[in-house]
Design a protein around this motif. Structure first.
Motif, PDB file in Angstrom:
ATOM      1  N   LEU A  49     -45.088  33.202  -5.893  1.00 15.59           N
ATOM      2  CA  LEU A  49     -45.982  32.044  -5.871  1.00 15.59           C
ATOM      3  C   LEU A  49     -45.719  31.148  -7.081  1.00 15.59           C
ATOM      4  O   LEU A  49     -45.661  29.922  -6.974  1.00 15.59           O
ATOM      5  N   PHE A  50     -45.539  31.780  -8.191  1.00 17.59           N
ATOM      6  CA  PHE A  50     -45.270  31.017  -9.407  1.00 17.59           C
ATOM      7  C   PHE A  50     -44.012  30.186  -9.272  1.00 17.59           C
ATOM      8  O   PHE A  50     -43.998  28.991  -9.565  1.00 17.59           O
ATOM      9  N   TYR A  51     -42.985  30.802  -8.833  1.00 13.93           N
ATOM     10  CA  TYR A  51     -41.725  30.064  -8.752  1.00 13.93           C
ATOM     11  C   TYR A  51     -41.780  28.952  -7.733  1.00 13.93           C
ATOM     12  O   TYR A  51     -41.214  27.878  -7.919  1.00 13.93           O
ATOM     13  N   MET A  79     -47.374  19.917 -18.716  1.00  6.50           N
ATOM     14  CA  MET A  79     -46.896  20.970 -19.603  1.00  6.50           C
ATOM     15  C   MET A  79     -47.964  22.035 -19.795  1.00  6.50           C
ATOM     16  O   MET A  79     -47.659  23.211 -19.818  1.00  6.50           O
ATOM     17  N   HIS A  80     -49.177  21.603 -19.934  1.00  3.88           N
ATOM     18  CA  HIS A  80     -50.221  22.604 -20.095  1.00  3.88           C
ATOM     19  C   HIS A  80     -50.346  23.466 -18.863  1.00  3.88           C
ATOM     20  O   HIS A  80     -50.561  24.670 -18.956  1.00  3.88           O
ATOM     21  N   GLN A  81     -50.207  22.840 -17.761  1.00  2.33           N
ATOM     22  CA  GLN A  81     -50.314  23.611 -16.546  1.00  2.33           C
ATOM     23  C   GLN A  81     -49.140  24.581 -16.431  1.00  2.33           C
ATOM     24  O   GLN A  81     -49.311  25.744 -16.089  1.00  2.33           O
ATOM     25  N   PHE A  82     -47.983  24.085 -16.750  1.00  3.07           N
ATOM     26  CA  PHE A  82     -46.814  24.944 -16.663  1.00  3.07           C
ATOM     27  C   PHE A  82     -46.926  26.102 -17.634  1.00  3.07           C
ATOM     28  O   PHE A  82     -46.616  27.248 -17.305  1.00  3.07           O
ATOM     29  N   LYS A  83     -47.387  25.796 -18.795  1.00  4.05           N
ATOM     30  CA  LYS A  83     -47.535  26.848 -19.789  1.00  4.05           C
ATOM     31  C   LYS A  83     -48.553  27.880 -19.314  1.00  4.05           C
ATOM     32  O   LYS A  83     -48.369  29.074 -19.485  1.00  4.05           O
ATOM     33  N   GLY A  84     -49.609  27.364 -18.746  1.00  2.00           N
ATOM     34  CA  GLY A  84     -50.641  28.258 -18.258  1.00  2.00           C
ATOM     35  C   GLY A  84     -50.132  29.212 -17.199  1.00  2.00           C
ATOM     36  O   GLY A  84     -50.379  30.412 -17.257  1.00  2.00           O
ATOM     37  N   SER A  85     -49.412  28.677 -16.248  1.00  2.00           N
ATOM     38  CA  SER A  85     -48.972  29.580 -15.182  1.00  2.00           C
ATOM     39  C   SER A  85     -47.831  30.477 -15.611  1.00  2.00           C
ATOM     40  O   SER A  85     -47.795  31.650 -15.235  1.00  2.00           O
ATOM     41  N   SER A  86     -46.925  29.966 -16.406  1.00  2.00           N
ATOM     42  CA  SER A  86     -45.832  30.845 -16.815  1.00  2.00           C
ATOM     43  C   SER A  86     -46.320  31.941 -17.746  1.00  2.00           C
ATOM     44  O   SER A  86     -45.848  33.075 -17.689  1.00  2.00           O
ATOM     45  N   SER A  87     -47.294  31.606 -18.565  1.00  2.00           N
ATOM     46  CA  SER A  87     -47.805  32.655 -19.430  1.00  2.00           C
ATOM     47  C   SER A  87     -48.623  33.655 -18.623  1.00  2.00           C
ATOM     48  O   SER A  87     -48.706  34.821 -18.983  1.00  2.00           O
TER      49      SER A  87
ATOM     50  N   PRO B  41     -52.050  27.397  -8.469  1.00  2.00           N
ATOM     51  CA  PRO B  41     -52.270  28.495  -7.530  1.00  2.00           C
ATOM     52  C   PRO B  41     -51.970  29.871  -8.093  1.00  2.00           C
ATOM     53  O   PRO B  41     -52.621  30.852  -7.723  1.00  2.00           O
ATOM     54  N   THR B  42     -51.006  29.916  -8.972  1.00  5.94           N
ATOM     55  CA  THR B  42     -50.662  31.208  -9.570  1.00  5.94           C
ATOM     56  C   THR B  42     -51.837  31.748 -10.367  1.00  5.94           C
ATOM     57  O   THR B  42     -52.267  32.885 -10.182  1.00  5.94           O
ATOM     58  N   CYS B  43     -52.330  30.919 -11.253  1.00  5.96           N
ATOM     59  CA  CYS B  43     -53.457  31.357 -12.088  1.00  5.96           C
ATOM     60  C   CYS B  43     -54.668  31.673 -11.229  1.00  5.96           C
ATOM     61  O   CYS B  43     -55.394  32.636 -11.488  1.00  5.96           O
TER      62      CYS B  43
END
Lengths: 152, 678
Positions: A49-51, A79-87, B41-43
């Motif tokens: 899902l992340f990818y 960027m914040h969103q990306f950081k949030g999900s990747s972390s 969606p991931t979070c």
């Protein structure tokens, strides 16, 4: 079976190396802990899902970085969103690049940001490949024991 | 803590699911109903799983607007909300404000952004907690504490509210606005009041829950006048609740009631003093750029501007003043330079100037609030908003629209006001639960300013309509009705709408607009705010009705007790006046509540209407309005945006000041500028 045990060991090693090499951090373990009988492939689902979702985000950031003038708010949000999900998935190296990006961003160093972002994308792709291998092996070895690091 | 247990006393059932009915106690916090909002969606998926693992009942949502509508549809369907900060469709903080105002639920913010200023914003906006992503399950395990704490807090507030008169049984519903002076006094008050209001309302419905309802103290015009006189007699510095109480010599009034009212009053005064400076600026700038302002504001709060714009257009009529007021606010952006000067003349309120300054400041703030509106599904919205958004022209158009579609405009305004009022309303008026949440929004411009402004705007618009068309007046009455009807609609807006009268003012406006046609002046049916608006409109001074209404409306939900919501400093006060009128749940026409009834005479606003409920008031208002509009009414209406609470207050005061006699009529007298010792 031997083969199975062997496979499992391989998977375990693979997994451990991901941590050792800094690709993954504790958050990944959190995800693993969430996995249970009701959601046996939870981690893999999340990573997939992340990818899928972040591909779109990466594309947006790429575009935003090319735009003149830069749309600061949007970029910041992306960027914040990306950081949030990747972390959230424990993508350690990717997260480090995100942090670096934010620092350049705050300093107003657009070039630095762009460079960092390229680096970030590389890390992102590398991690995906490694995780794909990992999940595949885990599936081969058998679902129950492979993914969890829980001491069973 | 085992709050969950059904035995918990006083747990306000309104907000939580763990009402006495729920068998939560043993397993608390199992079954905690969480709403998670995150566009990622991931979070979202991870959080959902984590929360499920904590044995919570999870509902996930990837859009703030959907979340809001979910919450609105099912007021008591959730115990706590977790929301991301950076979302594309709506800023997380806005959502936070909305929720705080409308539903008074604890909200936890989260983000990958851990910079201090963002976290600080969370705090100021009233977030119960701020989680840094990646979120760990341990952090989620303990979120139930926020729910419990909140309940306790609310409960306590209620209890303290009327320490003297209340019985324990029914406190909860009466969240003592007074008690909660924390954070920005307003916030706490609002929250409490709002909460209380809601709770009270609920309590009403649920007899078993609040067995003893404490009679809420309604700060009627007369009562407020007495209060102000007492304060002046003692000297603002020396005025202590005990002495004031003695001087007032009102049976049944407790020291706590006075204390909370005093606090609000003080805030109000402070606000007023800050206003005077800006007025001048406003006047100039305003005229110049209605468009500019509009644009500027529109970006922020399209609504606000519009209101202002609308207001601006009406200068000729006296709306100008209102507009100026409203614009003044937006003027901060400076665009709205409603001819304050002109308007002022109309209003003959020197205060109007003051108002603007505040307005301006607040406008900005209010702007923020207005944005909130976007998220709010208002009935009117799309069209109205659209109409509002047209700069300058819109003003004119707005006016016209207002006139023609008063309903719409009003609704727009109302809408605009809504966001604002929310802040405001929450603060004071509503005891409703939501108020508490607003802390941030309210603070900012008194965030409530937004409301006041909005309210004003609305009023302004309404007035305009009225002024020009004077339908509104009748509508006012109808508004009142509207409020009633609209209540439901407004509910989403809650704060403004009505639950409290104060809110209502904004709402009422809306309603009025809608229902203009109806002219049923039901009088306060339940929307005390409607009256408020009218009242306010009528009274140049009372313009703060935005505030007032807000305050009152919130409570109102027909509670006369709106006044109880003193939490909102200025607003509440206003409300009280208004709410008192409303309270009666309906036809309170009692003018005391609504100082604004411009009973036609400024000086004497004597509430002729006292008796007749809105209708009469409405009529008076009409009459008054006609007269008044030029003055304050418009200003007040237009201020909505600007108004944060402060603005309203100032406007309010101004009006009062200019009006002079205002005192008599509406409870707000005390606030008249001339009376202010400030």
């Amino acid at each position: 079976m031997e083969r199975n045990n062997h496979l499992r060991r391989q998977v375990a090693n693979l997994r451990q190396s991901l941590f050792d090499q800094g690709y993954l951090d504790d958050q990944f373990i959190e995800l693993e802990e969430l996995q249970d009988d009701a959601n046996p492939n939870f981690v893999e689902e999340i990573v997939t899902l992340f990818y899928k979702d972040s591909a779109r985000l990466i594309h947006s950031i790429d575009q935003a970085l090319e735009k003149q003038p830069l749309d600061f708010t949007k970029l910041d949000n992306y960027m914040h969103q990306f950081k949030g999900s990747s972390s959230s998935i424990g993508a350690k190296k990717v997260k480090i690049e995100c942090t670096q990006f934010s620092e350049y961003w705050r300093a107003g160093n657009v070039e630095g940001c762009k460079r960092t972002f390229q680096q970030l994308k590389r890390e992102y792709v590398v991690l995906r490949k490694k995780l794909e291998v990992y999940f595949q092996s885990a599936r081969q070895a058998g679902p129950t024991e492979t993914m969890s690091c829980r001491p069973n | 803590m085992n709050i969950g247990s059904g035995s918990l006393v006083g747990v306000p059932s309104s907000t939580s699911s763990w009402k006495s009915g729920d068998v939560v106690s043993d397993q608390f916090p199992v079954g905690l109903r969480v709403l998670v909002v995150d566009d990622d969606p991931t979070c979202l998926r991870i959080l959902e799983k984590m929360l499920r693992n904590c044995h919570y009942e999870v509902t996930k949502c990837n859009r703030a607007e959907i979340a809001l509508s979910l919450l609105r549809e099912n007021k008591n369907g959730f115990d706590i909300v977790i929301s991301d900060v950076h979302m594309p469709d709506m800023d997380g903080f806005k959502l936070l404000e909305h929720i705080g105002l409308e539903m008074d639920l604890p909200v936890i913010m989260m983000s990958a952004d851990d910079s201090k200023d963002v976290v600080m914003r969370g705090v100021t906006h009233g977030a119960y907690d701020y989680l840094i992503k990646p979120v760990r399950i341990e952090a989620l395990k303990n979120i139930w504490q926020h729910v419990v704490r909140k309940k306790k807090h609310d409960w306590k507030d209620n209890n303290f509210d009327q320490s003297g008169s209340m019985e324990e049984g029914d406190r909860q519903q009466k969240l003592s606005e007074d008690v909660d002076y924390s954070s920005s006094a307003n916030e706490g008050n609002w929250k409490n009041s709002k909460k209380r209001k809601e709770e009270e309302d609920e309590a009403d419905e649920r007899d078993d829950t609040s067995t003893l309802k404490k009679p809420r103290v309604v700060w009627s015009v007369e009562l407020h006048q007495q209060f102000v006189q007492a304060v002046h007699q003692l000297g603002i510095d020396k005025a202590v609740p005990k002495k004031i109480l003695e001087l007032m010599n009102v049976p049944g009034l407790t020291r706590e009631n006075v204390a909370s009212h005093l606090q609000k009053y003080r805030l109000y005064l402070r606000r007023l003093s800050g206003v005077s400076q800006h007025q001048n600026e406003l006047n100039n700038s305003f005229m110049g750029r209605p468009d500019a302002t509009f644009g500027a504001i529109s970006s922020l709060n399209g609504l606000d501007l519009q209101a202002i714009a609308a207001a601006g257009q009406i200068p000729a009529q006296s709306l100008a003043t209102l507009q100026a007021a409203a614009l003044g606010r937006s003027a901060t952006k400076s665009a709205i330079s409603m001819p304050l000067g002109d308007q002022r003349n109309l209003f003959s309120f020197e205060n109007s100037k003051l108002r603007f300054p505040e307005g301006q400041q607040q406008l900005n703030n209010s702007n923020k609030q207005i944005d909130l509106l976007h998220g709010i599904p208002t009935n009117m919205e799309p069209k109205q908003l659209a109409s509002l958004h047209h700069p300058s022209q819109s003003f004119v158009g707005m006016n016209m629209q207002v006139n023609s579609t008063t309903q719409h405009n009003n609704s727009l305004l109302m809408r605009m006001s809504q966001p604002q009022p929310r802040a405001q309303m929450l603060n004071g008026a509503n005891n409703g639960s939501q108020v508490s949440r607003l802390p941030l929004s309210m603070q900012q411009s008194l965030s409530s300013e937004g409301i006041p402004g909005a309210v004003l705007a609305q009023s302004g618009i309404v007035d305009n309509v009225r002024g020009t068309v004077y339908n509104p007046v009748s509508q006012a009455s109808s508004m009142v009705d509207f409020s009633v009807d609209q209540r439901q609609e407004l509910q989403s807006y809650n704060f403004s709408l009505g639950s409290n009268s104060s809110g209502m003012s904004t709402l009422t406006n809306r309603r009025m607009l809608h229902e203009e046609v109806n002219s049923d002046m039901k009088g306060s049916r339940g929307f005390p705010s409607n009256y408020d608006i009218f009242n306010e409109l009528h009274q140049p001074k009372s313009q703060n009705w935005g505030l007032q209404n807000v305050g009152s409306t919130f409570d109102s939900s027909h509670h006369p007790s709106i006044q109880g919501t003193q939490g909102v400093s200025s607003q509440l006060l206003l409300q009280q006046g208004i709410s008192s009128t409303h309270n009666s749940g309906q036809n309170r026409n009692d003018p005391s509540g609504k100082p604004m009834y411009s009973n036609g005479e400024e000086s004497g606003h004597s509430n002729p209407m006292g008796g007749p409920q809105l209708n009469s008031v409405g009529r008076n208002m009409l009459a008054v309005k006609a007269e008044r509009f030029p003055d304050a009414d418009y200003q007040s209406t237009f201020f909505p945006e600007q108004f944060g609470q402060d603005d309203l207050m100032s406007t309010f005061l101004k009006q009062q000041g200019s009006v002079g006699p205002v005192e008599t009529e509406f409870g707000f007298d005390g606030y008249t500028l001339d009376n202010l010792p400030v």
